[in-house]
Design a protein around this motif. Structure first.
Motif, PDB file in Angstrom:
ATOM      1  N   MET A   1       0.853  -1.205   0.000  1.00 38.22           N
ATOM      2  CA  MET A   1       0.000   0.000   0.000  1.00 38.22           C
ATOM      3  C   MET A   1       0.884   1.248   0.000  1.00 38.22           C
ATOM      4  O   MET A   1       1.819   1.353   0.784  1.00 38.22           O
ATOM      5  N   SER A   2       0.589   2.195  -0.901  1.00 35.65           N
ATOM      6  CA  SER A   2       1.399   3.402  -0.995  1.00 35.65           C
ATOM      7  C   SER A   2       1.155   4.310   0.198  1.00 35.65           C
ATOM      8  O   SER A   2       0.175   4.171   0.928  1.00 35.65           O
ATOM      9  N   ARG A   3       2.081   5.259   0.369  1.00 35.22           N
ATOM     10  CA  ARG A   3       1.920   6.229   1.449  1.00 35.22           C
ATOM     11  C   ARG A   3       0.615   7.007   1.293  1.00 35.22           C
ATOM     12  O   ARG A   3      -0.094   7.267   2.264  1.00 35.22           O
ATOM     13  N   ALA A   4       0.285   7.377   0.037  1.00 34.76           N
ATOM     14  CA  ALA A   4      -0.948   8.134  -0.204  1.00 34.76           C
ATOM     15  C   ALA A   4      -2.170   7.318   0.174  1.00 34.76           C
ATOM     16  O   ALA A   4      -3.117   7.818   0.785  1.00 34.76           O
ATOM     17  N   ASP A   5      -2.162   5.997  -0.175  1.00 35.46           N
ATOM     18  CA  ASP A   5      -3.293   5.132   0.162  1.00 35.46           C
ATOM     19  C   ASP A   5      -3.427   4.979   1.668  1.00 35.46           C
ATOM     20  O   ASP A   5      -4.531   4.965   2.212  1.00 35.46           O
ATOM     21  N   LYS A   6      -2.292   4.828   2.348  1.00 38.88           N
ATOM     22  CA  LYS A   6      -2.324   4.722   3.802  1.00 38.88           C
ATOM     23  C   LYS A   6      -2.900   5.977   4.424  1.00 38.88           C
ATOM     24  O   LYS A   6      -3.643   5.931   5.398  1.00 38.88           O
ATOM     25  N   LYS A   7      -2.531   7.133   3.852  1.00 38.98           N
ATOM     26  CA  LYS A   7      -3.030   8.407   4.372  1.00 38.98           C
ATOM     27  C   LYS A   7      -4.549   8.479   4.253  1.00 38.98           C
ATOM     28  O   LYS A   7      -5.250   8.864   5.184  1.00 38.98           O
ATOM     29  N   LEU A   8      -5.078   8.066   3.093  1.00 39.77           N
ATOM     30  CA  LEU A   8      -6.523   8.081   2.898  1.00 39.77           C
ATOM     31  C   LEU A   8      -7.211   7.128   3.871  1.00 39.77           C
ATOM     32  O   LEU A   8      -8.236   7.441   4.453  1.00 39.77           O
ATOM     33  N   LYS A   9      -6.638   5.959   4.049  1.00 41.22           N
ATOM     34  CA  LYS A   9      -7.256   4.957   4.909  1.00 41.22           C
ATOM     35  C   LYS A   9      -7.245   5.407   6.366  1.00 41.22           C
ATOM     36  O   LYS A   9      -8.183   5.135   7.120  1.00 41.22           O
ATOM     37  N   SER A  10      -6.176   6.104   6.746  1.00 47.65           N
ATOM     38  CA  SER A  10      -6.029   6.482   8.154  1.00 47.65           C
ATOM     39  C   SER A  10      -6.931   7.629   8.552  1.00 47.65           C
ATOM     40  O   SER A  10      -7.185   7.855   9.733  1.00 47.65           O
ATOM     41  N   GLN A  11      -7.420   8.389   7.576  1.00 48.64           N
ATOM     42  CA  GLN A  11      -8.220   9.562   7.891  1.00 48.64           C
ATOM     43  C   GLN A  11      -9.695   9.191   7.886  1.00 48.64           C
ATOM     44  O   GLN A  11     -10.343   9.137   6.857  1.00 48.64           O
ATOM     45  N   PHE A  31      -7.513  14.285  -1.876  1.00 47.13           N
ATOM     46  CA  PHE A  31      -8.035  13.619  -3.068  1.00 47.13           C
ATOM     47  C   PHE A  31      -6.877  13.115  -3.904  1.00 47.13           C
ATOM     48  O   PHE A  31      -5.893  13.832  -4.143  1.00 47.13           O
ATOM     49  N   ILE A  32      -7.003  11.860  -4.363  1.00 47.97           N
ATOM     50  CA  ILE A  32      -5.979  11.232  -5.186  1.00 47.97           C
ATOM     51  C   ILE A  32      -6.603  10.758  -6.496  1.00 47.97           C
ATOM     52  O   ILE A  32      -7.582  10.010  -6.492  1.00 47.97           O
ATOM     53  N   TYR A  33      -6.045  11.195  -7.599  1.00 47.57           N
ATOM     54  CA  TYR A  33      -6.449  10.666  -8.897  1.00 47.57           C
ATOM     55  C   TYR A  33      -5.728   9.334  -9.132  1.00 47.57           C
ATOM     56  O   TYR A  33      -4.558   9.179  -8.790  1.00 47.57           O
ATOM     57  N   ASN A  34      -6.442   8.386  -9.708  1.00 43.84           N
ATOM     58  CA  ASN A  34      -5.885   7.066 -10.010  1.00 43.84           C
ATOM     59  C   ASN A  34      -5.219   6.413  -8.805  1.00 43.84           C
ATOM     60  O   ASN A  34      -4.055   5.989  -8.870  1.00 43.84           O
ATOM     61  N   PRO A  35      -5.938   6.334  -7.680  1.00 47.93           N
ATOM     62  CA  PRO A  35      -5.333   5.704  -6.504  1.00 47.93           C
ATOM     63  C   PRO A  35      -5.019   4.234  -6.760  1.00 47.93           C
ATOM     64  O   PRO A  35      -5.607   3.600  -7.632  1.00 47.93           O
ATOM     65  N   LYS A  36      -4.085   3.733  -6.002  1.00 50.24           N
ATOM     66  CA  LYS A  36      -3.664   2.325  -6.096  1.00 50.24           C
ATOM     67  C   LYS A  36      -3.166   1.964  -7.494  1.00 50.24           C
ATOM     68  O   LYS A  36      -3.383   0.852  -7.986  1.00 50.24           O
ATOM     69  N   SER A  37      -2.533   2.926  -8.136  1.00 44.00           N
ATOM     70  CA  SER A  37      -1.958   2.670  -9.449  1.00 44.00           C
ATOM     71  C   SER A  37      -0.623   3.410  -9.550  1.00 44.00           C
ATOM     72  O   SER A  37      -0.359   4.339  -8.775  1.00 44.00           O
ATOM     73  N   PRO A  38       0.207   3.034 -10.512  1.00 46.33           N
ATOM     74  CA  PRO A  38       1.482   3.748 -10.681  1.00 46.33           C
ATOM     75  C   PRO A  38       1.300   5.208 -11.080  1.00 46.33           C
ATOM     76  O   PRO A  38       2.241   5.995 -11.001  1.00 46.33           O
ATOM     77  N   PHE A  39       0.074   5.571 -11.502  1.00 44.29           N
ATOM     78  CA  PHE A  39      -0.178   6.941 -11.963  1.00 44.29           C
ATOM     79  C   PHE A  39      -0.881   7.787 -10.896  1.00 44.29           C
ATOM     80  O   PHE A  39      -1.433   8.839 -11.207  1.00 44.29           O
ATOM     81  N   ALA A  40      -0.855   7.330  -9.654  1.00 42.52           N
ATOM     82  CA  ALA A  40      -1.533   8.056  -8.580  1.00 42.52           C
ATOM     83  C   ALA A  40      -1.008   9.489  -8.477  1.00 42.52           C
ATOM     84  O   ALA A  40       0.197   9.733  -8.534  1.00 42.52           O
ATOM     85  N   LYS A  41      -1.930  10.424  -8.338  1.00 40.25           N
ATOM     86  CA  LYS A  41      -1.586  11.835  -8.214  1.00 40.25           C
ATOM     87  C   LYS A  41      -2.348  12.421  -7.033  1.00 40.25           C
ATOM     88  O   LYS A  41      -3.580  12.473  -7.027  1.00 40.25           O
ATOM     89  N   HIS A  42      -1.621  12.842  -6.011  1.00 42.91           N
ATOM     90  CA  HIS A  42      -2.248  13.409  -4.826  1.00 42.91           C
ATOM     91  C   HIS A  42      -2.572  14.877  -5.115  1.00 42.91           C
ATOM     92  O   HIS A  42      -1.726  15.756  -4.991  1.00 42.91           O
ATOM     93  N   ARG A 241      -0.906  25.434  -4.340  1.00 45.42           N
ATOM     94  CA  ARG A 241       0.332  24.987  -4.980  1.00 45.42           C
ATOM     95  C   ARG A 241       0.555  23.525  -4.632  1.00 45.42           C
ATOM     96  O   ARG A 241       0.586  23.158  -3.452  1.00 45.42           O
ATOM     97  N   ASP A 242       0.657  22.691  -5.650  1.00 47.31           N
ATOM     98  CA  ASP A 242       0.921  21.260  -5.453  1.00 47.31           C
ATOM     99  C   ASP A 242      -0.047  20.625  -4.459  1.00 47.31           C
ATOM    100  O   ASP A 242       0.337  19.833  -3.598  1.00 47.31           O
ATOM    101  N   GLY A 243      -1.329  20.994  -4.587  1.00 47.40           N
ATOM    102  CA  GLY A 243      -2.367  20.367  -3.782  1.00 47.40           C
ATOM    103  C   GLY A 243      -2.584  20.965  -2.413  1.00 47.40           C
ATOM    104  O   GLY A 243      -3.470  20.517  -1.674  1.00 47.40           O
ATOM    105  N   GLU A 244      -1.811  21.980  -2.057  1.00 54.51           N
ATOM    106  CA  GLU A 244      -1.922  22.577  -0.731  1.00 54.51           C
ATOM    107  C   GLU A 244      -2.226  24.071  -0.822  1.00 54.51           C
ATOM    108  O   GLU A 244      -1.884  24.724  -1.807  1.00 54.51           O
ATOM    109  N   ILE A 245      -2.860  24.600   0.208  1.00 55.15           N
ATOM    110  CA  ILE A 245      -3.077  26.045   0.299  1.00 55.15           C
ATOM    111  C   ILE A 245      -1.817  26.676   0.870  1.00 55.15           C
ATOM    112  O   ILE A 245      -1.389  26.329   1.975  1.00 55.15           O
ATOM    113  N   VAL A 246      -1.232  27.603   0.104  1.00 55.51           N
ATOM    114  CA  VAL A 246       0.006  28.239   0.565  1.00 55.51           C
ATOM    115  C   VAL A 246      -0.207  29.695   0.978  1.00 55.51           C
ATOM    116  O   VAL A 246       0.597  30.246   1.729  1.00 55.51           O
TER     117      VAL A 246
END
Length: 308
Positions: A1-11, A31-42, A241-246
């Motif tokens: 399980m990727s770090r991004a997937d773990k983050k979603l599961k833990s929240q 939000f993650i596009y294409n979760p659980k795939s090599p193309f996952a984008k957080h 910026r890069d998915g976060e409020i800056v």
């Protein structure tokens, strides 16, 4: 399980207290596009945000920053994956079965080039399309369409029977906006509302939107790449910026940070730059002076005060 997937599961979604008078309340939104795939984008990372009812907020950021992903959550075009998102204090999008029909009446979406969505034979039919889909009775629809078209500055009796495709670009944009406003949304989300319009058309649309905000209390969320429009019209700017409020601040405060803004490939408006030069020389002008006319008057007053 990727770090991004773990983050979603833990929240896990938990009950949160939504601030009074909140229009949009997000907490730990991911939000993650294409979760659980090599193309996952957080695309969204722990977004925390509260926008009050009646605000005029601009959301900006370079391509891929997450701003569009965020606004598409606001009427569930994109369904919540992780975190909390509550609209108007009553639509909990983390619920198993949120009230999407009610949500989409209260949150009107105006997409980039909305005139491309016009399709009916007449203006009246086009404006009434959403009303019909939401079950508004036929004898009420025309009155609501009249009100919406007049609200955007069009003569109902002159335009109702025309084909939308025979209208000018600015008129098409107004008809598309009227179709959204006919639903009497409490929140209006606009993605590049002036794209493709000439300078006059841009001024007219932004003036109309500002009037809806001031006079009718409609909460306006405007996504824009035009920093001049942001500077002159919004009262609050949220930078992604890069998915976060800056940044989350006023336009004047934001555009004082010229180096930071330009490092994100965003333009600093000309009038903001001029105001910055004046400030560095010891001439502070009011934050509400943003247009050429306003700044000109402010500079004249500063000059008169200096010569007095």
């Amino acid at each position: 399980m990727s770090r991004a997937d773990k983050k979603l599961k833990s929240q896990q979604t938990v009950a949160v207290e939504v601030p009074e008078n909140s229009a949009i309340f997000a907490q730990n939104l991911n939000f993650i596009y294409n979760p659980k795939s090599p193309f996952a984008k957080h695309a969204l990372i722990d977004v925390n945000l509260n926008i009050n009812q009646g605000e005029f907020v601009a959301i900006v950021g370079h391509t891929g920053s997450g701003k569009t992903t965020f606004v598409q959550h606001l009427n569930a075009l994109i369904r919540l994956q992780s975190g909390e998102l509550t609209i108007l204090g009553k639509y909990n999008l983390a619920a198993k079965k949120p009230d999407l029909k009610g949500l989409r009446q209260d949150v009107g979406m105006v997409f980039q080039y909305p005139e491309y969505q016009l399709f009916a034979d007449t203006v009246l039919d086009d404006v009434c399309f959403g009303l019909k889909n939401f079950g508004v009775e036929k004898d009420k629809r025309e009155g609501m369409a009249r009100e919406a078209l007049e609200l955007v500055g069009l003569d109902f009796d002159k335009i109702k029977s025309k084909s939308p495709f025979d209208l000018s670009g600015g008129e098409k944009r107004r008809v598309a906006l009227a179709g959204v406003l006919a639903m009497k949304p409490r929140i209006l989300v606009m993605d590049e509302p002036t794209a493709g319009l000439d300078p006059r058309g841009k001024r007219e649309i932004l003036s109309l939107v500002s009037e809806l905000n001031r006079t009718h209390g409609v909460t306006v969320i405007m996504v824009s790449h035009d920093m001049n429009e942001v500077y002159e019209n919004a009262r609050r700017v949220i930078v992604f910026r890069d998915g976060e409020i800056v940044f989350d601040t006023t336009p004047r405060e934001l555009f004082r940070l010229e180096d930071e803004i330009e490092s994100m490939n965003l333009e600093v408006p000309a009038m903001a730059k001029f105001a910055n030069v004046l400030e560095r020389q010891g001439y502070a002008i009011d934050e509400n002076c943003k247009t050429v006319e306003d700044v000109y008057e402010a500079v004249l007053k500063l000059k008169e005060a200096k010569n007095a």
